[in-house]
Design a protein around this motif. Sequence first.
Motif, PDB file in Angstrom:
ATOM      1  N   VAL A  11       0.831  -1.208   0.000  1.00 47.67           N
ATOM      2  CA  VAL A  11       0.000   0.000   0.000  1.00 47.67           C
ATOM      3  C   VAL A  11       0.865   1.258   0.000  1.00 47.67           C
ATOM      4  O   VAL A  11       2.033   1.213   0.384  1.00 47.67           O
ATOM      5  N   ARG A  12       0.263   2.336  -0.456  1.00 48.68           N
ATOM      6  CA  ARG A  12       0.896   3.663  -0.380  1.00 48.68           C
ATOM      7  C   ARG A  12      -0.178   4.633   0.036  1.00 48.68           C
ATOM      8  O   ARG A  12      -1.342   4.449  -0.316  1.00 48.68           O
ATOM      9  N   SER A  13       0.181   5.704   0.766  1.00 48.06           N
ATOM     10  CA  SER A  13      -0.888   6.613   1.185  1.00 48.06           C
ATOM     11  C   SER A  13      -1.193   7.680   0.144  1.00 48.06           C
ATOM     12  O   SER A  13      -2.294   8.205   0.095  1.00 48.06           O
ATOM     13  N   PHE A  14      -0.217   8.017  -0.724  1.00 48.09           N
ATOM     14  CA  PHE A  14      -0.523   8.939  -1.821  1.00 48.09           C
ATOM     15  C   PHE A  14       0.443   8.707  -2.963  1.00 48.09           C
ATOM     16  O   PHE A  14       1.506   8.109  -2.781  1.00 48.09           O
ATOM     17  N   LYS A  15       0.062   9.167  -4.157  1.00 51.42           N
ATOM     18  CA  LYS A  15       0.913   8.964  -5.326  1.00 51.42           C
ATOM     19  C   LYS A  15       0.551   9.981  -6.402  1.00 51.42           C
ATOM     20  O   LYS A  15      -0.614  10.304  -6.589  1.00 51.42           O
ATOM     21  N   LYS A  16       1.573  10.472  -7.110  1.00 54.19           N
ATOM     22  CA  LYS A  16       1.332  11.368  -8.240  1.00 54.19           C
ATOM     23  C   LYS A  16       0.696  10.544  -9.363  1.00 54.19           C
ATOM     24  O   LYS A  16       1.162   9.449  -9.684  1.00 54.19           O
ATOM     25  N   ILE A  17      -0.392  11.057  -9.943  1.00 53.76           N
ATOM     26  CA  ILE A  17      -1.073  10.333 -11.022  1.00 53.76           C
ATOM     27  C   ILE A  17      -0.399  10.672 -12.352  1.00 53.76           C
ATOM     28  O   ILE A  17      -0.262  11.836 -12.711  1.00 53.76           O
ATOM     29  N   ALA A  18       0.056   9.626 -13.058  1.00 54.86           N
ATOM     30  CA  ALA A  18       0.784   9.850 -14.309  1.00 54.86           C
ATOM     31  C   ALA A  18      -0.066   9.528 -15.529  1.00 54.86           C
ATOM     32  O   ALA A  18       0.070  10.138 -16.583  1.00 54.86           O
ATOM     33  N   MET A  19      -0.956   8.535 -15.412  1.00 54.24           N
ATOM     34  CA  MET A  19      -1.776   8.144 -16.571  1.00 54.24           C
ATOM     35  C   MET A  19      -3.113   7.547 -16.126  1.00 54.24           C
ATOM     36  O   MET A  19      -3.281   7.145 -14.978  1.00 54.24           O
ATOM     37  N   VAL A  20      -4.056   7.518 -17.073  1.00 55.87           N
ATOM     38  CA  VAL A  20      -5.385   6.965 -16.795  1.00 55.87           C
ATOM     39  C   VAL A  20      -5.613   5.764 -17.702  1.00 55.87           C
ATOM     40  O   VAL A  20      -5.315   5.815 -18.899  1.00 55.87           O
ATOM     41  N   VAL A  21      -6.110   4.671 -17.126  1.00 55.90           N
ATOM     42  CA  VAL A  21      -6.519   3.522 -17.936  1.00 55.90           C
ATOM     43  C   VAL A  21      -8.016   3.362 -17.729  1.00 55.90           C
ATOM     44  O   VAL A  21      -8.486   3.154 -16.614  1.00 55.90           O
ATOM     45  N   ASN A  22      -8.764   3.507 -18.824  1.00 60.80           N
ATOM     46  CA  ASN A  22     -10.226   3.400 -18.725  1.00 60.80           C
ATOM     47  C   ASN A  22     -10.663   2.021 -19.209  1.00 60.80           C
ATOM     48  O   ASN A  22     -10.378   1.634 -20.341  1.00 60.80           O
ATOM     49  N   LEU A  23     -11.332   1.271 -18.341  1.00 59.31           N
ATOM     50  CA  LEU A  23     -11.823  -0.061 -18.717  1.00 59.31           C
ATOM     51  C   LEU A  23     -13.257   0.061 -19.215  1.00 59.31           C
ATOM     52  O   LEU A  23     -14.081   0.703 -18.582  1.00 59.31           O
ATOM     53  N   GLU A  24     -13.533  -0.519 -20.370  1.00 56.24           N
ATOM     54  CA  GLU A  24     -14.933  -0.521 -20.822  1.00 56.24           C
ATOM     55  C   GLU A  24     -15.285  -1.876 -21.423  1.00 56.24           C
ATOM     56  O   GLU A  24     -14.427  -2.568 -21.979  1.00 56.24           O
ATOM     57  N   ILE A  25     -16.560  -2.259 -21.276  1.00 55.62           N
ATOM     58  CA  ILE A  25     -17.022  -3.535 -21.819  1.00 55.62           C
ATOM     59  C   ILE A  25     -16.796  -3.519 -23.335  1.00 55.62           C
ATOM     60  O   ILE A  25     -17.120  -2.541 -24.009  1.00 55.62           O
ATOM     61  N   TRP A  26     -16.233  -4.611 -23.854  1.00 54.61           N
ATOM     62  CA  TRP A  26     -15.898  -4.709 -25.287  1.00 54.61           C
ATOM     63  C   TRP A  26     -17.114  -4.421 -26.157  1.00 54.61           C
ATOM     64  O   TRP A  26     -18.176  -5.003 -25.960  1.00 54.61           O
ATOM     65  N   ASP A  27     -16.946  -3.505 -27.096  1.00 53.25           N
ATOM     66  CA  ASP A  27     -18.037  -3.156 -28.007  1.00 53.25           C
ATOM     67  C   ASP A  27     -17.600  -3.553 -29.411  1.00 53.25           C
ATOM     68  O   ASP A  27     -16.657  -2.998 -29.970  1.00 53.25           O
ATOM     69  N   GLU A  28     -18.320  -4.578 -29.987  1.00 52.76           N
ATOM     70  CA  GLU A  28     -17.949  -5.108 -31.315  1.00 52.76           C
ATOM     71  C   GLU A  28     -17.893  -4.007 -32.381  1.00 52.76           C
ATOM     72  O   GLU A  28     -17.109  -4.064 -33.316  1.00 52.76           O
ATOM     73  N   LYS A  29     -18.785  -3.009 -32.240  1.00 50.17           N
ATOM     74  CA  LYS A  29     -18.898  -1.977 -33.288  1.00 50.17           C
ATOM     75  C   LYS A  29     -17.787  -0.929 -33.203  1.00 50.17           C
ATOM     76  O   LYS A  29     -17.593  -0.153 -34.118  1.00 50.17           O
ATOM     77  N   LYS A  30     -17.074  -0.919 -32.072  1.00 48.29           N
ATOM     78  CA  LYS A  30     -16.105   0.159 -31.868  1.00 48.29           C
ATOM     79  C   LYS A  30     -14.711  -0.215 -32.386  1.00 48.29           C
ATOM     80  O   LYS A  30     -14.280  -1.348 -32.252  1.00 48.29           O
ATOM     81  N   GLN A  31     -14.055   0.769 -32.991  1.00 51.58           N
ATOM     82  CA  GLN A  31     -12.676   0.572 -33.465  1.00 51.58           C
ATOM     83  C   GLN A  31     -11.719   0.852 -32.310  1.00 51.58           C
ATOM     84  O   GLN A  31     -11.687   1.964 -31.807  1.00 51.58           O
ATOM     85  N   TYR A  32     -10.968  -0.148 -31.899  1.00 46.14           N
ATOM     86  CA  TYR A  32     -10.000   0.102 -30.834  1.00 46.14           C
ATOM     87  C   TYR A  32      -8.624   0.354 -31.439  1.00 46.14           C
ATOM     88  O   TYR A  32      -8.298  -0.175 -32.495  1.00 46.14           O
ATOM     89  N   ASP A  33      -7.838   1.172 -30.753  1.00 40.89           N
ATOM     90  CA  ASP A  33      -6.508   1.533 -31.211  1.00 40.89           C
ATOM     91  C   ASP A  33      -5.609   0.291 -31.189  1.00 40.89           C
ATOM     92  O   ASP A  33      -5.406  -0.315 -30.151  1.00 40.89           O
ATOM     93  N   ARG A  34      -5.100  -0.097 -32.372  1.00 43.98           N
ATOM     94  CA  ARG A  34      -4.284  -1.313 -32.420  1.00 43.98           C
ATOM     95  C   ARG A  34      -2.791  -1.017 -32.503  1.00 43.98           C
ATOM     96  O   ARG A  34      -1.978  -1.892 -32.270  1.00 43.98           O
ATOM     97  N   LEU A  35      -2.465   0.200 -32.861  1.00 43.45           N
ATOM     98  CA  LEU A  35      -1.042   0.549 -32.968  1.00 43.45           C
ATOM     99  C   LEU A  35      -0.542   1.359 -31.778  1.00 43.45           C
ATOM    100  O   LEU A  35       0.620   1.314 -31.441  1.00 43.45           O
ATOM    101  N   GLY A  36      -1.452   2.125 -31.183  1.00 39.45           N
ATOM    102  CA  GLY A  36      -1.044   2.974 -30.059  1.00 39.45           C
ATOM    103  C   GLY A  36      -0.489   4.304 -30.531  1.00 39.45           C
ATOM    104  O   GLY A  36       0.287   4.937 -29.838  1.00 39.45           O
ATOM    105  N   LEU A  37      -0.905   4.729 -31.725  1.00 37.05           N
ATOM    106  CA  LEU A  37      -0.416   6.021 -32.224  1.00 37.05           C
ATOM    107  C   LEU A  37      -1.296   7.177 -31.753  1.00 37.05           C
ATOM    108  O   LEU A  37      -0.832   8.291 -31.593  1.00 37.05           O
ATOM    109  N   ASP A  38      -2.596   6.891 -31.552  1.00 34.18           N
ATOM    110  CA  ASP A  38      -3.501   7.966 -31.104  1.00 34.18           C
ATOM    111  C   ASP A  38      -3.331   8.134 -29.599  1.00 34.18           C
ATOM    112  O   ASP A  38      -3.606   7.213 -28.857  1.00 34.18           O
ATOM    113  N   GLU A  39      -2.897   9.313 -29.205  1.00 32.20           N
ATOM    114  CA  GLU A  39      -2.759   9.560 -27.764  1.00 32.20           C
ATOM    115  C   GLU A  39      -4.002  10.259 -27.259  1.00 32.20           C
ATOM    116  O   GLU A  39      -4.247  11.414 -27.582  1.00 32.20           O
ATOM    117  N   ASP A  40      -4.807   9.530 -26.491  1.00 28.58           N
ATOM    118  CA  ASP A  40      -6.002  10.101 -25.891  1.00 28.58           C
ATOM    119  C   ASP A  40      -5.612  10.851 -24.621  1.00 28.58           C
ATOM    120  O   ASP A  40      -4.622  10.504 -23.982  1.00 28.58           O
TER     121      ASP A  40
END
Length: 312
Positions: free
Chosen positions: A221-250
Amino acid sequence: MGTIVRTQDLLDNFNLTLVAGEDGVHREIITSDISRPGIEMTGYFKYYPKERLQLIGKTEMTYFLDLTDEQKRDRAEKLCTDVTPGIVISRGMEVPKELIDSANKAGVPILLSPRKTTRVTSRLTNYLEAKFAPFTAIHGVLVDIYGVGVLITGSSGVGKSETALELVKRGHRLVADDSVEIRQEDYDTLIGSSPPLIEHLLEIRGLGIINVMTLFGAGAVRSFKKIAMVVNLEIWDEKKQYDRLGLDEDQMKIMDVSLPKATIPVRPGRNLAVIIEVAAMNFRLKRMGVNAAEEFSERLSNMIENEKDILE
């Protein structure tokens, strides 16, 4: 959610001695700016920032001591207003009687510090800036992965806490589960921590509340930490195009700070903990100047160019 800071808080947190004006220790400090009333000592009070904490160092004190008794009384009375939260005197200097009398009369606390003026200024400013820093709370989980503060977001039930549990099991450190309290420091830094009530706790559906610290030890455990990045989890959507190369920086904006954000689709059979772990490692690599996606893109372009040359 506004933080209320009182002069008493300074007495509680620093090596300061109250020498006068004890009636005013519950006065509110409303700004992190500290004033050194040098020009005021000359009698010029037109722009006196009376609502700030006043700090008298050796220079101001030496000037004050050279004044006539009448001038000393005049300056002391004008310094001690009904809104001044306190006067801090550095280097453990002796406090002149005129200042003590005015402070007692107006209820302005005089706090004596044994330290040098610049040291007192920086420590008090840092303390007050942290107290007055913009603050928000976000629904998510914050984990320290290889030294990278990763904020995991996503709708309820997507598996944020379960993923955090696996990350902790893999040797990473939990900062907060469910609700992450975030305060902004400077212009570009977000510090995340856990509400005290749920610190070190993880809620796993089917198991209930588990205490990460007692189960996995203090290193988990840690009591605090600088936030460097966000990972958003979402239920897989067949219709959605997911980034496969990692070139688009959201990006995701929290208060005034933009953070890099990766969206990871969730479906059975994907090991989210490993994916997030690699996302954190990849983030570190990028910070060191290595960008795998760009390198791949460049390699591909070179191959296409070479093929062209051969065909021509």
